[in-house]
Design a protein around this motif. Structure first.
Motif, PDB file in Angstrom:
ATOM      1  N   GLN A   1      -7.693  -0.339   0.487  1.00  0.00           N
ATOM      2  CA  GLN A   1      -8.064  -1.394  -0.457  1.00  0.00           C
ATOM      3  C   GLN A   1      -7.178  -1.281  -1.719  1.00  0.00           C
ATOM      4  OE1 GLN A   1     -10.537  -3.798  -0.458  1.00  0.00           O
ATOM      5  NE2 GLN A   1     -11.086  -2.951   1.739  1.00  0.00           N
ATOM      6  N   LEU A   2      -6.553  -2.428  -2.039  1.00  0.00           N
ATOM      7  CA  LEU A   2      -5.321  -2.330  -3.130  1.00  0.00           C
ATOM      8  C   LEU A   2      -5.769  -3.265  -4.151  1.00  0.00           C
ATOM      9  CD1 LEU A   2      -1.847  -1.812  -3.069  1.00  0.00           C
ATOM     10  CD2 LEU A   2      -2.337  -4.181  -4.118  1.00  0.00           C
TER      11      LEU A   2
ATOM     12  N   ASP B   1      -4.688  -5.623  -7.084  1.00  0.00           N
ATOM     13  CA  ASP B   1      -3.485  -6.450  -7.898  1.00  0.00           C
ATOM     14  C   ASP B   1      -3.787  -6.923  -8.982  1.00  0.00           C
ATOM     15  OD1 ASP B   1      -1.208  -8.090  -7.893  1.00  0.00           O
ATOM     16  OD2 ASP B   1      -1.981  -9.452  -6.602  1.00  0.00           O
TER      17      ASP B   1
ATOM     18  N   CYS C   1      -2.432 -10.467 -11.465  1.00  0.00           N
ATOM     19  CA  CYS C   1      -2.111 -10.944 -10.157  1.00  0.00           C
ATOM     20  C   CYS C   1      -1.339 -12.392  -9.983  1.00  0.00           C
ATOM     21  CB  CYS C   1      -2.929 -10.933  -9.221  1.00  0.00           C
ATOM     22  SG  CYS C   1      -4.608 -12.151  -9.677  1.00  0.00           S
TER      23      CYS C   1
ATOM     24  N   ALA D   1       0.500  -9.534  -3.900  1.00  0.00           N
ATOM     25  CA  ALA D   1      -0.515  -9.504  -2.924  1.00  0.00           C
ATOM     26  C   ALA D   1       0.040  -9.904  -1.428  1.00  0.00           C
ATOM     27  CB  ALA D   1      -1.610 -10.448  -3.349  1.00  0.00           C
TER      28      ALA D   1
ATOM     29  N   TYR E   1       1.785  -6.664  -0.026  1.00  0.00           N
ATOM     30  CA  TYR E   1       0.950  -5.658   0.647  1.00  0.00           C
ATOM     31  C   TYR E   1       0.028  -6.068   1.706  1.00  0.00           C
ATOM     32  CZ  TYR E   1       2.096  -3.232  -3.658  1.00  0.00           C
ATOM     33  OH  TYR E   1       2.549  -2.438  -4.845  1.00  0.00           O
ATOM     34  N   GLN E   2      -0.439  -7.510   1.744  1.00  0.00           N
ATOM     35  CA  GLN E   2      -1.167  -7.892   3.025  1.00  0.00           C
ATOM     36  C   GLN E   2      -0.575  -7.776   4.203  1.00  0.00           C
ATOM     37  OE1 GLN E   2      -2.154 -12.083   1.175  1.00  0.00           O
ATOM     38  NE2 GLN E   2      -4.119 -11.457   1.486  1.00  0.00           N
TER      39      GLN E   2
ATOM     40  N   PHE F   1      -2.782  -4.022   3.882  1.00  0.00           N
ATOM     41  CA  PHE F   1      -3.846  -3.921   2.637  1.00  0.00           C
ATOM     42  C   PHE F   1      -4.686  -4.898   2.631  1.00  0.00           C
ATOM     43  CE2 PHE F   1      -0.852  -0.956   1.513  1.00  0.00           C
ATOM     44  CZ  PHE F   1      -1.196   0.092   1.192  1.00  0.00           C
TER      45      PHE F   1
ATOM     46  N   VAL G   1      -6.493  -6.839  -0.263  1.00  0.00           N
ATOM     47  CA  VAL G   1      -6.114  -7.222  -1.768  1.00  0.00           C
ATOM     48  C   VAL G   1      -7.129  -7.993  -2.593  1.00  0.00           C
ATOM     49  CG1 VAL G   1      -4.119  -7.871  -3.067  1.00  0.00           C
ATOM     50  CG2 VAL G   1      -3.775  -7.002  -0.796  1.00  0.00           C
TER      51      VAL G   1
ATOM     52  N   GLY H   1      -4.073 -13.424  -2.157  1.00  0.00           N
ATOM     53  CA  GLY H   1      -4.891 -12.024  -1.895  1.00  0.00           C
ATOM     54  C   GLY H   1      -5.991 -12.759  -1.111  1.00  0.00           C
TER      55      GLY H   1
END
Length: 220
Positions: free
Chosen positions: A4-5, A7, A10, A16, A19-20, A24, A26, A39
């Protein structure tokens, strides 16, 4: 479950998406509505307050506080305008969280340059140098790649061609929306303001792969 992140600040989710792509889940937090957020989940509210209250739920936090106070435009064209300085309180709140964090901002911002990324390194049509202050894990600094030419656009009545676009402002003479999308590697929004505020997803994907490796090694 995917890590779990959070952002923070955002906007439309340029960070986002990077990272996805690394794996992750997000969640974005922003003071303004973000109907085009890329996200997985969006929360409208104060980012610093949200980190303080809910940061412990997340495996890592990325924060991109508004950069108007540090930008070249504020120091030039928009000189005299006053913008809130959100980097210090964001940094303090991230430190209290204690887990892996990334604090991103523009050239000229008062953040540590643990990592500097350029669009040319990522194969993009923007230069868009950004600084990243990284805590809780290590990142590799790639060698800065030589720029291939000019930024396309009008300068003092003359149009210059080049392999890059200037993605900021209202876009007058600096490229079409489609050119901006291609240059940034963003395809989920066509709003110029959102494109201009975004981080290229390739930047955060570069960071995310190293962050994910750190999280997986801790869990092993």
């Amino acid at each position: 479950m995917r890590p779990q992140l959070l952002d923070a600040f955002c906007c439309a989710g340029g960070a986002a998406r990077g990272y996805q792509r690394a794996g992750f889940q997000v969640t974005g937090i922003d003071i303004n509505p973000q109907p085009n957020y890329a996200g997985d989940t969006f929360v409208q509210g104060d980012a610093i307050e949200f980190i303080a209250k809910h940061g412990g739920y997340f495996d890592a936090i990325h924060a991109s506080p508004p950069c108007q106070s540090s930008s070249a435009l504020t120091k030039g064209t928009n000189k005299g305008r006053v913008y809130p300085e959100l980097i210090p309180p964001t940094r303090d709140t991230l430190a209290a969280y204690g887990g892996p964090t990334v604090l991103e901002n523009v050239q000229g911002a008062k953040v540590r340059r643990d990592l500097t990324l350029c669009g040319e390194y990522c194969g993009l049509g923007v230069l868009r140098h950004r600084y990243f202050e990284v805590n809780g894990f290590d990142v590799w600094q790639p060698e800065h790649v030589k720029h291939r030419g000019r930024v396309a656009g009008w300068r003092h009545g003359t149009y210059y061609d080049g392999p890059y676009f200037a993605v900021y402002g209202d876009g007058g003479g600096k490229g079409t929306v489609e050119q901006w999308q291609s240059a940034m590697g963003i395809d989920w929004t066509s709003e110029r303001k959102e494109l201009a505020e975004a981080i290229p997803p390739a930047y955060t994907n570069f960071i995310a792969l190293q962050l994910l490796d750190h999280i997986e090694r801790l869990a092993a």
